[in-house]
Design an enzyme around this catalytic site. Structure first.
Site, PDB file in Angstrom:
ATOM      1  N   GLU A 198      70.555  73.285  69.314  1.00 61.73           N
ATOM      2  CA  GLU A 198      71.765  72.555  68.958  1.00 61.73           C
ATOM      3  C   GLU A 198      72.986  73.113  69.676  1.00 61.73           C
ATOM      4  O   GLU A 198      73.100  74.323  69.881  1.00 61.73           O
ATOM      5  CB  GLU A 198      71.988  72.628  67.439  1.00 61.73           C
ATOM      6  CG  GLU A 198      70.864  72.005  66.628  1.00 61.73           C
ATOM      7  CD  GLU A 198      71.068  72.123  65.127  1.00 61.73           C
ATOM      8  OE1 GLU A 198      70.155  71.745  64.382  1.00 61.73           O
ATOM      9  OE2 GLU A 198      72.150  72.597  64.696  1.00 61.73           O
TER      10      GLU A 198
ATOM     11  N   ASP B 102      61.633  72.939  67.529  1.00 62.59           N
ATOM     12  CA  ASP B 102      63.006  73.367  67.278  1.00 62.59           C
ATOM     13  C   ASP B 102      63.147  74.883  67.371  1.00 62.59           C
ATOM     14  O   ASP B 102      62.280  75.627  66.895  1.00 62.59           O
ATOM     15  CB  ASP B 102      63.444  72.940  65.875  1.00 62.59           C
ATOM     16  CG  ASP B 102      64.338  71.726  65.882  1.00 62.59           C
ATOM     17  OD1 ASP B 102      64.964  71.444  66.917  1.00 62.59           O
ATOM     18  OD2 ASP B 102      64.421  71.054  64.836  1.00 62.59           O
TER      19      ASP B 102
ATOM     20  N   ASP C 189      63.025  72.064  62.554  1.00 62.24           N
ATOM     21  CA  ASP C 189      63.336  73.071  61.544  1.00 62.24           C
ATOM     22  C   ASP C 189      63.632  72.404  60.200  1.00 62.24           C
ATOM     23  O   ASP C 189      63.782  73.086  59.179  1.00 62.24           O
ATOM     24  CB  ASP C 189      64.473  73.986  61.990  1.00 62.24           C
ATOM     25  CG  ASP C 189      65.756  73.251  62.343  1.00 62.24           C
ATOM     26  OD1 ASP C 189      65.796  72.010  62.249  1.00 62.24           O
ATOM     27  OD2 ASP C 189      66.735  73.932  62.740  1.00 62.24           O
ATOM     28  N   SER C 190      63.654  71.070  60.195  1.00 61.32           N
ATOM     29  CA  SER C 190      63.714  70.318  58.938  1.00 61.32           C
ATOM     30  C   SER C 190      62.509  70.621  58.057  1.00 61.32           C
ATOM     31  O   SER C 190      62.512  70.302  56.857  1.00 61.32           O
ATOM     32  CB  SER C 190      63.795  68.818  59.217  1.00 61.32           C
ATOM     33  OG  SER C 190      62.807  68.416  60.154  1.00 61.32           O
TER      34      SER C 190
ATOM     35  N   GLU D 188      73.121  62.940  66.924  1.00 61.40           N
ATOM     36  CA  GLU D 188      72.967  62.790  65.472  1.00 61.40           C
ATOM     37  C   GLU D 188      74.300  62.528  64.795  1.00 61.40           C
ATOM     38  O   GLU D 188      75.292  63.220  65.053  1.00 61.40           O
ATOM     39  CB  GLU D 188      72.320  64.035  64.852  1.00 61.40           C
ATOM     40  CG  GLU D 188      72.157  63.905  63.343  1.00 61.40           C
ATOM     41  CD  GLU D 188      71.291  64.978  62.709  1.00 61.40           C
ATOM     42  OE1 GLU D 188      71.119  64.925  61.472  1.00 61.40           O
ATOM     43  OE2 GLU D 188      70.781  65.852  63.434  1.00 61.40           O
TER      44      GLU D 188
ATOM     45  N   LYS E 261      63.934  72.544  71.468  1.00 59.98           N
ATOM     46  CA  LYS E 261      65.206  71.874  71.205  1.00 59.98           C
ATOM     47  C   LYS E 261      66.169  72.862  70.585  1.00 59.98           C
ATOM     48  O   LYS E 261      65.790  73.658  69.723  1.00 59.98           O
ATOM     49  CB  LYS E 261      65.029  70.680  70.266  1.00 59.98           C
ATOM     50  CG  LYS E 261      66.352  69.948  69.961  1.00 59.98           C
ATOM     51  CD  LYS E 261      66.140  68.686  69.155  1.00 59.98           C
ATOM     52  CE  LYS E 261      65.853  68.961  67.701  1.00 59.98           C
ATOM     53  NZ  LYS E 261      67.024  69.588  67.010  1.00 59.98           N
TER      54      LYS E 261
END
Length: 267
Positions: A117, A85, A46-47, A184, A115
């Site tokens: 978080e 993501d 999502d970056s 991270e 993925k």
């Protein structure tokens, strides 16, 4: 013919002591180059919202954008394991929404895994998605979708209490069925401890050299990011002046009548 990597290959790399290489990717052309170099995993992050769309952070990124970028990467037919993501609000609302969106990234976009978080707070979500036979990669520590709660992009786990919480998060993510976890922005000694205690691979980004693998944003290693570059980034080449030289040459040739030539024209 080289076979496409699976989560079993990634798990075996940890047991064999082979470092796992991961880069972000958002488009067809870059995916083809990356895969030709033999990258182990491609993360459609999502970056993309920051490096491709110019958002200040990843929070505005939508499912539609993630599906678009993942489809573009998959058209390169990569042999790397492709992980997509899950963007903000695609899995936090309820389990049904999380299952639907994870399924869309597999069915519509073509990813091999997703993925998300979080640690203890997303255990039920990971379990629900894994129960659909969708592989999940976890992500703990500095989680960009939580930047407002964290007060910005800050290293996590420096205090003993925070470190124990992150260790519990890592164990919980593994127990929930994740096949790997991103660490991270955490101290290297904590990352080393987590890596040693987990049976699943740890993928570090700003977590030191002891992780089972490393991930970076492709724009960062190529020198294409205009915004702040964190300490953990290594820039391997600066493409900006090379690109600018080509663009300036094109402009000059068009303005001066040197391009196109007869050789670039049809008869």
């Amino acid at each position: 013919m080289k076979k496409t990597k699976t989560i079993l290959d990634i798990l075996k790399m940890k047991s064999d002591g082979e470092k796992i290489t991961v880069l972000t990717c958002y488009d067809y052309a870059t995916a083809g180059i990356m895969d030709g170099c033999g990258i182990d995993m491609i993360l459609v992050g999502d970056s993309a919202g920051v490096v491709c769309a110019g958002y200040d952070n990843t929070l505005p990124v939508t499912m539609e954008e993630m599906i678009y970028h993942t489809k573009a990467v998959m058209r390169a037919n990569p042999k790397a394991l492709v992980v997509s993501d899950m963007p903000f609000l695609s899995y936090q609302i309820d389990l049904a929404t999380a299952r639907l969106n994870a399924g869309r990234l597999i069915k519509e976009a073509g990813a091999a895994a997703v993925k998300l978080e979080g640690g203890l707070n997303v255990v039920a979500t990971i379990e629900a998605i894994v129960a659909m036979d969708v592989p999940v990669m976890g992500h703990i520590g500095l989680t960009p979708q939580s930047l407002h709660r964290m007060g910005g992009y800050r290293v996590q786990g420096r205090k003993d209490e925070q470190a124990e919480k992150l260790l519990a998060d890592a164990r919980a993510v593994e127990a929930a069925g994740a096949f790997a976890v991103v660490l991270e922005g955490i101290p290297m000694r904590l990352a080393e401890r987590i890596t040693r205690e987990l049976t699943i691979p740890t993928i570090g980004i700003g977590a030191g050299p002891s992780c089972d693998g490393q991930v970076l944003v492709i724009h960062d290693i190529l020198g294409l990011c205009e915004k702040y570059s964190p300490k953990f980034v290594k820039q391997y080449v600066d493409l900006k002046p090379i690109m600018a030289e080509a663009i300036n040459s094109y402009i000059a040739e068009v303005k001066g009548g040197a391009f196109p030539t007869e050789g670039h024209s049809f008869h």
